[in-house]
Scaffold this motif. Structure first.
Motif, mmCIF file in Angstrom:
data_model
loop_
_atom_site.group_PDB
_atom_site.id
_atom_site.type_symbol
_atom_site.label_atom_id
_atom_site.label_comp_id
_atom_site.label_asym_id
_atom_site.label_seq_id
_atom_site.Cartn_x
_atom_site.Cartn_y
_atom_site.Cartn_z
ATOM 1 N N THR A 414 -2.276 -3.596 7.333
ATOM 2 C CA THR A 414 -2.899 -4.874 7.676
ATOM 3 C C THR A 414 -3.448 -5.560 6.428
ATOM 4 O O THR A 414 -3.305 -6.782 6.265
ATOM 5 N N LYS A 415 -4.054 -4.771 5.544
ATOM 6 C CA LYS A 415 -4.643 -5.342 4.335
ATOM 7 C C LYS A 415 -3.579 -5.759 3.313
ATOM 8 O O LYS A 415 -3.807 -6.693 2.534
ATOM 9 N N ASN A 416 -2.471 -5.096 3.288
ATOM 10 C CA ASN A 416 -1.421 -5.402 2.312
ATOM 11 C C ASN A 416 -0.076 -5.536 3.020
ATOM 12 O O ASN A 416 0.588 -4.534 3.303
ATOM 13 N N PRO A 417 0.370 -6.756 3.305
ATOM 14 C CA PRO A 417 1.645 -6.963 4.001
ATOM 15 C C PRO A 417 2.853 -6.363 3.277
ATOM 16 O O PRO A 417 3.890 -6.122 3.900
ATOM 17 N N LYS A 418 2.730 -6.108 1.965
ATOM 18 C CA LYS A 418 3.845 -5.503 1.223
ATOM 19 C C LYS A 418 4.184 -4.113 1.747
ATOM 20 O O LYS A 418 5.283 -3.608 1.523
ATOM 21 N N LEU A 419 3.243 -3.501 2.428
ATOM 22 C CA LEU A 419 3.451 -2.151 2.936
ATOM 23 C C LEU A 419 4.122 -2.124 4.306
ATOM 24 O O LEU A 419 4.491 -1.062 4.798
ATOM 25 N N GLN A 420 4.258 -3.264 4.939
ATOM 26 C CA GLN A 420 4.795 -3.322 6.291
ATOM 27 C C GLN A 420 6.316 -3.182 6.286
ATOM 28 O O GLN A 420 7.000 -3.730 5.433
ATOM 29 N N ARG A 421 6.831 -2.435 7.257
ATOM 30 C CA ARG A 421 8.263 -2.254 7.438
ATOM 31 C C ARG A 421 8.592 -2.429 8.919
ATOM 32 O O ARG A 421 7.863 -1.952 9.777
ATOM 33 N N LYS A 422 9.725 -3.082 9.196
ATOM 34 C CA LYS A 422 10.126 -3.285 10.591
ATOM 35 C C LYS A 422 10.726 -2.023 11.199
ATOM 36 O O LYS A 422 10.485 -1.700 12.354
ATOM 37 N N ASP A 423 11.535 -1.331 10.422
ATOM 38 C CA ASP A 423 12.175 -0.106 10.914
ATOM 39 C C ASP A 423 11.134 1.006 11.029
ATOM 40 O O ASP A 423 10.518 1.389 10.030
ATOM 41 N N PRO A 424 10.918 1.550 12.247
ATOM 42 C CA PRO A 424 9.919 2.618 12.407
ATOM 43 C C PRO A 424 10.175 3.811 11.493
ATOM 44 O O PRO A 424 9.234 4.476 11.053
ATOM 45 N N GLY A 425 11.441 4.080 11.186
ATOM 46 C CA GLY A 425 11.762 5.210 10.339
ATOM 47 C C GLY A 425 11.464 4.991 8.872
ATOM 48 O O GLY A 425 11.537 5.929 8.078
ATOM 49 N N GLU A 426 11.143 3.764 8.489
ATOM 50 C CA GLU A 426 10.867 3.443 7.090
ATOM 51 C C GLU A 426 9.402 3.091 6.845
ATOM 52 O O GLU A 426 9.028 2.683 5.751
ATOM 53 N N LYS A 427 8.560 3.229 7.867
ATOM 54 C CA LYS A 427 7.162 2.837 7.741
ATOM 55 C C LYS A 427 6.395 3.711 6.749
ATOM 56 O O LYS A 427 6.817 4.826 6.422
ATOM 57 N N LEU A 428 5.263 3.185 6.315
ATOM 58 C CA LEU A 428 4.353 3.935 5.456
ATOM 59 C C LEU A 428 3.975 5.229 6.161
ATOM 60 O O LEU A 428 3.672 5.233 7.358
ATOM 61 N N GLN A 429 4.008 6.325 5.403
ATOM 62 C CA GLN A 429 3.770 7.623 6.004
ATOM 63 C C GLN A 429 2.545 8.285 5.382
ATOM 64 O O GLN A 429 1.966 7.792 4.407
#
Length: 778
Positions: A414-429
């Protein structure tokens, strides 16, 4: 006349003799077939006739007067244990009532290899997040300390996915058996596998109805069908069923046949798992042992056998009660119930427990556990032998870890949109591992943000660079030569590594040119760390001297890596000092435990004991530790890491409400691709890692990405926060020193401090900077 008689006799012989021969052939064929059936039955029942899944349990939960608790987590745990909310003080086992100042709970009885708890009603009085008292609700007797039963985390199902517990018929009161027989086979003890009375009764009932709506299968025939036949309704199958029933009656006693029936009958579904056997049905529908069922409950379960979906107490309770009462009528007619018992059972309301679906908990941990335990037992043993596997998991810590990780990653996105990914398998972990330092118990393991999306366990299996989180082990290699107040050069310096220049850099460009050892660790100064291990006090020396110092430092560091059981490194390289090698979060957690456990490195424990279906302990795991450093070194390292969270890179902990003593270290790799925080107290240690599986940048340091998750987790676990610090061991000396010289302070020293040293590195000389003329005469 004689001719007629002879002709008649010949005709009789032509008919009778072949008939007798045919009958003999049929009888012999049947006998041979039954002999073959006998062999099949012997083979089928030579071992256990059914598979019983092994069950995995959490640890018990310890409660005592004065303990700080997270009330919400405790209530969630009680709900997961199947305790159901009621609007008044609980009157039956499995009930609970929560108010603003207390938790009333009617505990079930349970038994583990280390603890036994009898059923009783308990009141936990709570004030301002602390347990004031634990008392028996009925007598007022103090019950502190108290343990709550372990939670079921998972079952090792076989291919048929059946929940089942073995039941011995000898443990059942007579009325439970009578209820089953009244519903299924009232003539059970009179027939030899086939009930001609039952066949006649069913024939009459079906004739009246004008259709087949009542069968005549005995319990023995149903056992034959369960184990040897398909569900196809054919004359051939029915004949086989009857023949098998006869053989079963010849080979087994009535009690043995009935016990097989009670352990094999299907009583419904819990999610995707079948409820098989009376023991599991009693637990599922009434939260009781089968031996504790009431007459009315036993009669209700006898009805559920007929059609578990139609007569489910959760779907058609009225129809179930109607049929239950018919079973009670039959029990009375058979003389199995007296008038008072019959009337009481007839008036009893149907009170099943709240339906709960089968949910596997702590899924990353149970995967890790399976990998560990499969080295001891093959999977077919785990799915069939009915073991009870007691683990080290604290489900309150597990819930807090999962929530902290999930919410922390969401906040970062939420704080950094650069970290957002649409594909659930590629999300920040991320990953969280929580351990008890002195025992090595794994209290929680979260290997990712969503097990349903990714089953890869990052806590145990992801090899990532730890960055500065590894530095304490580099500092440890130099602790015999330097003290926390030793001055280190923090001035940039280039080295030649395999013919290429290597110039370590600090994260902060305006870092001071000289720092103490304590400051270098607290502020995570890269250059000072390298100088500490490799080339301290080598300014102006030739390249050969630097190379020798570097080689010596690498050998010491290689030994430390080996001693602390990190991933082995054959050819050490200089950037290891700054955490460039790859390790798992679990490895890092285990290594830090030595600092919190007097220098003893524990083996990570996931299992405490394994019990077979008869209650015999077949495996018991104790804490295993090896001494890797002295208690004095461990204490001094913890003290320096306490500075790291008080004045260094972890000082933002106080902004998250962490106001009690803690030690910790941040870690950030090049280009911020991995963010770490390791923190601990005398009672608990947790490692948090944040990153992308594909090694994308996190755009944040360990203090901004991982530390807030650690803080959120620890704030949720007041029961593990005593507010106390480690006791100082022998081998530590506290000396008042001059901050400028680092030597024993004189009266004329302007800035002094009390500093801790290993006995062997403590200063022996007084300050040589602030001498006065009087010192000439001393």
């Amino acid at each position: 006349m004689a001719k007629k008689t002879g002709l008649k006799g010949r005709l009789k012989r032509r008919i009778i003799i072949p008939g007798l021969l045919l009958s003999a052939v049929v009888i012999v064929s049947v006998l041979l077939y039954m002999l073959n059936l006998s062999g099949q039955i012997d083979e089928r029942f030579s071992d256990r006739p059914w598979d019983i899944p092994s069950r995995v349990y959490s640890d018990t939960t310890f409660l005592y007067d004065g303990q700080h608790i997270n009330k919400n987590l405790l209530v969630s745990k009680l709900h997961r244990l199947g305790y159901r909310d009621v609007s008044q003080s609980p009157e039956r086992r499995g009930e609970m009532h929560v108010t603003g100042e207390a938790i009333f709970v009617y505990l079930r009885d349970f038994h583990t290899p280390t603890y036994s708890q009898e059923s009783r009603s308990v009141k936990l009085s709570i004030s301002e997040g602390q347990i004031e008292s634990i008392k028996n609700s009925a007598t007022g007797e103090s019950l502190t300390p108290l343990e709550l039963e372990p939670e079921e985390l998972m079952l090792y199902f076989g291919p048929r996915w059946e929940r089942r517990q073995y039941l011995s018929i000898r443990t059942l009161p007579p009325y439970v058996v009578h209820a089953i027989l009244a519903a299924e086979d009232g003539d059970f003890y009179e027939h030899q596998g086939i009930s001609f009375k039952g066949i006649a009764r069913a024939f009459i009932q079906n004739l009246k109805a004008g259709k087949i709506n009542q069968g005549a299968s005995t319990v023995t025939q149903q056992v034959a069908r369960m184990f040897f036949l398909t569900k196809d309704v054919t004359i051939r199958r029915k004949i086989r069923e009857q023949l098998i029933a006869i053989v079963l009656e010849l080979k087994f006693s009535k009690e043995e046949i009935l016990e097989i029936f009670l352990n094999e009958t299907n009583w419904g579904q819990q999610g995707s798992a079948a409820i098989v056997g009376l023991a599991e049905a009693a637990r599922f529908y009434f939260d009781k042992k089968a031996s504790d069922l009431s007459v009315a409950e036993a009669a209700a379960l006898a009805v559920v056998i007929r059609n578990s979906s139609y007569y489910s107490p959760y779907r058609n309770p009225d129809k179930l009660v109607k049929m239950r009462n018919l079973v009670l009528d039959s029990m009375k007619e058979e003389g199995w119930l007296d008038e008072n018992t019959y009337e009481t059972a007839l008036a009893s309301p149907l009170e099943p427990v709240q339906y709960t679906n089968h949910v596997r908990q702590a899924r990353y941990f149970t995967d890790y556990l399976t990998g560990q335990i499969s080295e001891l037992y093959p999977m077919d043993t785990l799915t069939s032998e009915g073991f009870s596997i007691y683990t080290t998991i604290d489900t309150q810590v597990q819930q807090a870890a999962e929530e902290a990780l999930r919410n922390g990653l969401r906040d970062l996105e939420t704080k950094n949109p650069k970290l957002q990914r649409k594909d659930p398998g590629e999300k920040l972990q991320g990953a969280v591992i929580v351990m008890q330092p002195k025992t090595g118990y794994i209290l929680a393991m979260a290997g990712g943000r969503n097990y349903g999306v990714s089953q890869f366990n990052r806590a145990a299996n992801a090899y990532r660079q730890p960055g500065s989180a590894f530095k304490p082990f580099a500092f440890l290699t130099a602790m015999d030569r330097f003290s926390p107040v030793s001055k280190l050069s923090n001035f940039p310096q280039s080295y030649t590594v395999e013919g290429e220049p290597w110039t370590p850099k600090n994260y902060e460009m305006d870092a001071p040119e000289e720092v103490t050892m304590r400051e270098a660790l607290a502020y995570s100064q890269n250059i000072a760390t390298v100088n500490l291990v490799f080339a301290d006090d080598l300014d102006g020396k030739d390249a050969a001297s630097v190379d020798l110092a570097m080689a010596a430092g690498l050998e010491k560091l290689k030994k430390t890596v080996h001693d602390f059981h990190f991933a082995p490194i054959e050819n050490p390289y200089p950037s290891m000092v700054l955490g460039a090698q790859e390790i798992t979060p679990l490895m890092l957690a285990r290594a830090y435990c030595a600092f919190a456990a007097d220098g003893r490195l524990p083996y990570p424990l996931s299992v405490s004991s394994i019990v077979d279906e008869k209650g015999k302990v077949i495996e018991r795991r104790h804490s295993q530790k090896e001494s890797v450093i002295s208690p004095a070194k461990a204490y001094l390292m913890s003290d320096m890491l306490k500075s790291a969270v008080e004045i260094g890179t972890g000082k933002s902990l106080k902004n998250y409400g962490i106001d009690w003593p803690a030690a910790g270290k941040t870690g950030t790799t090049n280009e911020a691709r991995d963010a770490w925080f390791v923190g601990y107290t005398p009672n608990i240690l947790a490692v948090v890692w944040v990153g992308f599986d594909n090694n994308d940048r996190v755009y944040a340091t360990g203090s901004r990405a991982a530390l807030p998750i650690w803080a959120r987790l620890m704030k949720s676990l007041p029961q593990y926060v005593s507010g106390k610090w480690f006791e100082k061991p022998s081998g530590i000396e506290t000396v008042k020193i001059c901050k400028e010289s680092g030597l024993i302070a004189r009266d004329g020293c302007k800035e002094t401090e009390d500093a801790m040293f290993l006995t062997e590195t403590a200063p022996e000389k007084k300050c040589d900077i602030h001498k006065s003329w009087l010192d000439l005469f001393r």
